[in-house]
Scaffold this active site. Structure first.
Site, mmCIF file in Angstrom:
data_model
loop_
_atom_site.group_PDB
_atom_site.id
_atom_site.type_symbol
_atom_site.label_atom_id
_atom_site.label_comp_id
_atom_site.label_asym_id
_atom_site.label_seq_id
_atom_site.Cartn_x
_atom_site.Cartn_y
_atom_site.Cartn_z
ATOM 1 N N HIS A 271 0.813 -1.210 0.000
ATOM 2 C CA HIS A 271 0.000 0.000 0.000
ATOM 3 C C HIS A 271 0.844 1.255 0.000
ATOM 4 O O HIS A 271 0.311 2.355 -0.038
ATOM 5 C CB HIS A 271 -0.919 0.000 1.228
ATOM 6 C CG HIS A 271 -0.170 0.052 2.518
ATOM 7 N ND1 HIS A 271 0.724 -0.915 2.881
ATOM 8 C CD2 HIS A 271 -0.157 0.966 3.518
ATOM 9 C CE1 HIS A 271 1.237 -0.607 4.062
ATOM 10 N NE2 HIS A 271 0.736 0.527 4.462
ATOM 11 N N CYS A 272 2.170 1.147 0.037
ATOM 12 C CA CYS A 272 3.021 2.343 0.167
ATOM 13 C C CYS A 272 3.838 2.641 -1.085
ATOM 14 O O CYS A 272 3.657 3.671 -1.727
ATOM 15 C CB CYS A 272 3.995 2.177 1.344
ATOM 16 S SG CYS A 272 3.203 2.313 2.939
#
Length: 435
Positions: A271-272
């Protein structure tokens, strides 16, 4: 007066902590606050998650049921009722900040959450945003919403940005041992933020503003994205030259200074790293800056799945087969090893590309027993067991995520052909192709 009362409550652990968003960031944080003696209310829009937690069960593999059970027993209250925000002294926002289809920041989760909370806010609370975002979000988006509701930020309401730093599956670090950066809208806000985190995090690092804290998180993730882009480009060069890039990285990593090893792979996941750099790219346009480094790394990293598919096509071609009609088994569909997190997983992009070219796809992942519902992808599949017979029945086995639970000797012994995107198999091996 408001600040002193809040600081006292935070410091003597009589404060009630509200955590909004009980995912990979919010759930471990909730457990940590409960562990040290705070009353915690956990908010989530997903009733199913709330029910699982109330039953002392888990929906995230690396967060054990014992921790959840202990938190519930000590008063952790999961709920979907945002009106309970009035009962808490601190609100920590851990909601997603994805990109939209134009690769632009999508703050809708943050802003709808704040808008839904505003009617239930009261004087003397501290709000901390942990979701990764562009510099200026806290000041430009959250502060006006709070002040429109009649509060004065820094006087009767306190606002900070403190970026999450989770590393799922990393046994060396946990929520409380990872240093935490915190920036406040005002100096009083920073004091409240430090008091909020100092009881549960070993080291809290104050910075001068929310913008500095927001940019800190982006720099951390851009640093990774750019370095991964570099080694992915080096991998392509090394491959053309017939050199094993993993051997080269391991050798370079013996240098005790000036080199940090990063490892190539089939693309970026999680998610980063695939998402956060574009938050800065987007915001930089406002200042007339073109972020060439970030965009170049993004181009290289997002091209990796296509490059792996080419390597698969070449490997099958050598054996007089095409992708169309071939049975391909994908090993590991989580975005990184030893976790069950599927967000932005390059394995899934590979499955989609191969299926579009006519391959018959299956997967094996000890951490993901059935293929989950995803926004962009739909596969009606369940993980297959890696028996010698199963391995031998596939034309090609694609090692996409190198979980430690895989038996690599059995895989090598019984697979007709392996395409290894993670450098798990060192040296020349007759049935292994490096990608």
């Amino acid at each position: 007066m408001h600040k002193d009362a809040l600081l006292k409550k935070l410091n003597d652990k009589t404060a009630v902590i509200g955590v909004v968003g009980l995912g990979y960031v919010g759930l471990p944080l909730s457990i940590r606050y409960a562990e040290v003696g705070y009353k915690v209310v956990g908010f989530d829009i997903d009733q199913a998650k709330v029910d699982i937690l109330k039953n002392k069960q888990t929906y995230i593999e690396h967060i054990p049921v014992q921790g959840i059970a202990k938190a519930i027993e000590s008063g952790f209250e999961p709920t979907t009722d945002l009106s309970k925000a009035r009962e808490v002294d601190a609100l920590i926002l851990c909601v997603p900040t994805p990109l939209n289809k134009y690769r632009e920041p999508d703050l809708s989760y943050v802003l709808t959450t704040v808008d839904a909370l505003v009617p239930h806010l009261r004087s003397g609370q501290v709000m901390s945003l942990e979701s990764t975002t562009y510099p200026g979000t806290t000041e430009e988006e959250l502060r006006p919403r709070i002040e429109r509701a009649g509060f004065k930020v820094g006087e009767d309401f306190f606002l900070v940005f403190s970026p999450e730093r989770e590393d799922p599956g990393n046994a060396k670090f946990s929520t409380h041992t990872i240093p935490k950066v915190c920036g406040g809208t005002t100096s009083s806000c920073l004091e409240a933020g430090l008091a909020l985190y100092e009881q549960v995090i070993n080291t809290v690092v104050p910075v001068s503003s929310t913008q500095a804290a927001e940019l800190t998180k982006l720099l951390e993730n851009i640093h990774r994205a750019v370095n991964i882009g570099l080694v992915n480009e080096m991998k392509i060069i090394a491959d053309r030259m017939g050199i094993d890039i993993h051997e080269v990285i391991r050798a370079a990593a013996t240098k005790p200074f000036g080199f940090v090893p990063y490892y190539p792979g089939p693309g970026l996941g999680g998610h980063c790293i695939p998402i956060d750099p574009f938050y800065l790219t987007w915001k930089a346009r406002e200042y007339g800056v073109h972020t060439r480094f970030i965009e170049l790394a993004g181009e290289i990293n997002s091209a990796m799945p296509e490059w792996v598919v080419e390597k698969i096509a070449d490997a099958l071609n050598e054996r007089e087969r095409s992708i169309r009609g071939s049975r391909i088994l994908v090993l590991g569909i989580a975005y990184k090893k030893n976790v069950d997190d599927m967000r932005e997983s390059p394995s899934v992009e590979l499955m989609s590309l191969l299926q579009a070219k006519g391959a018959h796809i299956a997967y094996s992942d000890p951490h993901v027993p059935t293929f989950p519902k995803m926004r962009r992808y739909s596969f009606d599949l369940a993980s297959v067991d890696l028996t010698p017979e199963v391995l031998a029945s596939y034309d090609l086995v694609l090692l996409a995520t190198d979980h430690d639970k895989f038996d690599y000797e059995t895989i090598e012994s019984h697979s007709k052909l392996i395409v290894d995107t993670r450098g798990r198999y060192l040296g020349a091996r007759p049935n292994v192709v490096k990608a």
